[in-house]
Design an enzyme around this catalytic site. Structure first.
Site, short mmCIF file in Angstrom:
data_model
loop_
_atom_site.label_atom_id
_atom_site.label_comp_id
_atom_site.label_asym_id
_atom_site.label_seq_id
_atom_site.Cartn_x
_atom_site.Cartn_y
_atom_site.Cartn_z
N GLY A 37 62.92 71.76 -26.72
CA GLY A 37 64.32 72.13 -26.59
C GLY A 37 65.18 71.73 -27.78
N HIS A 84 55.23 67.11 -17.06
CA HIS A 84 56.12 67.52 -18.15
C HIS A 84 56.93 66.32 -18.63
CE1 HIS A 84 59.37 69.44 -20.32
NE2 HIS A 84 58.57 70.48 -20.44
N ASN A 104 58.17 78.27 -18.83
CA ASN A 104 58.66 77.16 -18.01
C ASN A 104 60.17 77.32 -17.95
OD1 ASN A 104 59.43 74.75 -16.88
ND2 ASN A 104 58.89 73.48 -18.65
N GLU A 113 59.91 65.93 -19.36
CA GLU A 113 61.21 65.72 -18.67
C GLU A 113 61.01 65.03 -17.33
OE1 GLU A 113 62.45 69.80 -18.99
OE2 GLU A 113 62.60 69.53 -21.16
N LYS A 120 62.30 75.75 -16.25
CA LYS A 120 63.05 74.50 -16.01
C LYS A 120 64.11 74.75 -14.93
CE LYS A 120 61.86 73.11 -20.61
NZ LYS A 120 62.09 72.23 -21.74
N GLU A 125 52.62 68.97 -25.81
CA GLU A 125 54.05 69.16 -26.05
C GLU A 125 54.64 67.91 -26.70
OE1 GLU A 125 55.71 72.53 -23.41
OE2 GLU A 125 56.11 70.62 -22.44
N SER A 179 59.66 74.38 -28.50
CA SER A 179 60.39 75.32 -29.35
C SER A 179 59.52 76.44 -29.91
CB SER A 179 61.12 74.58 -30.49
OG SER A 179 62.05 73.66 -29.96
P1 PGA Z 1 61.13 74.67 -25.19
O1 PGA Z 1 60.46 73.93 -23.93
O2 PGA Z 1 60.29 75.86 -25.49
O3 PGA Z 1 62.51 75.04 -24.71
O4 PGA Z 1 61.15 73.69 -26.31
C1 PGA Z 1 59.08 73.84 -23.83
C2 PGA Z 1 58.74 73.03 -22.60
O5 PGA Z 1 59.44 72.05 -22.32
O6 PGA Z 1 57.77 73.34 -21.88
#
Ligand code: PGA
Length: 254
Positions: free
Chosen positions: A176, A98, A13, A100, A15, A170, A216
């Site tokens: 992140g 997601h 992903n 976010e 982003k 998640e 992460s």
């Molecule tokens: P990350 O993001 O691996 O940077 O923690 C995962 C995601 O948001 O899908």
């Protein structure tokens, strides 16, 4: 993972990262570094990078996904992109719900449900994200939150659609932040989601559905997470932006 029962899917992903002009070469790089992958390899990229990504993925094993879509088929929705538009471009997957999007763009369980229906209708494969906030985990309501998100997300969705659905667990506190869920925590919640699918549909649907962990996941911790029975892959943010790390994660899925 359980290779016999379900597909393992490692999806990046991106982003809001990487330029359209960087995309073609990067996808080619990912394709060559993951050439012998035994799992499904997906790159979910920003809308404006999709053309280049689809072009680069042609003739390779890499599948391309979008990071969002609108649930209406067409119309006066300035700035939005429909499922049919993505399909027309050659996109195969789409991330839906997601955290976010939920946090910054007012997405709700109800819009997630509508988006899943729209994606399926257009022949796209949704990667549906669910997960609890840190406060919710601390309050001991992770199970309730994730079960509710899952139930609302799939309201009215037929079980026959599950061959094209991926779910990503998640935990929002792990995204992140560099703070990964332990493999036991990941396993526990992926199992809760599977149990909800069993309750909503049946055992066969639950056992056949790919449930990823995301938050992460990186080249170092992927193997331990992916070894868990109910963790069928990963949705990878940060580490998907470095092809060596991403390829290491794909390898860990073997
Ligand atoms: P990350 O993001 O691996 O940077 O923690 C995962 C995601 O948001 O899908």
């Amino acid at each position: 993972m359980n290779y016999e029962k379900r597909k393992t899917v490692i999806a990046g992903n991106w982003k809001m990262n990487k330029l359209p002009s960087e995309t073609y070469d990067y996808i080619k790089e990912v394709a060559s570094k993951t050439e012998n992958a035994k799992c499904e390899v997906v790159a979910c990229v920003p809308f404006v990078n999709l053309c280049a990504a689809v072009e680069a993925a042609k003739g390779t094993h890499v599948k391309i996904g979008a990071e969002n879509l609108h649930f209406m088929p067409s119309g006066a929705f300035t700035g939005e992109v429909s499922a049919a538009m993505l399909k027309d471009l050659g996109v195969e997957y789409v991330i839906i719900g997601h955290s976010e999007r939920r946090q910054y763009f007012a997405e709700t369980d109800v819009t997630v449900n509508k988006k899943i229906a729209a994606a399926l209708e257009a022949g796209l494969k949704p990667i549906v994200c669910v997960g609890e906030l840190l406060e919710q985990r601390e309050q001991g309501i992770t199970k309730e939150i994730v079960s509710m998100q899952t139930k609302i997300a799939f309201a009215g969705i037929d079980k026959s659609a599950f061959s094209s659905i991926v779910i990503a667990y998640e935990p929002v506190w792990a995204i992140g932040t560099g703070k990964t869920a332990t493999s036991d925590q990941a396993e526990e919640v992926c199992k809760i989601i599977r149990d909800v699918l069993c309750e909503l549909y049946d055992e066969e649907t639950a056992e056949g559905t790919t449930i990823q962990y995301g938050g992460s996941m990186n080249a170092k911790n992927a193997k331990e997470l992916l070894e868990k029975y109910d963790v069928d892959g990963g949705l990878i943010g940060g580490a998907s932006l470095r092809s060596d790390d991403f390829a290491t994660i794909v390898k860990a899925a073997e």
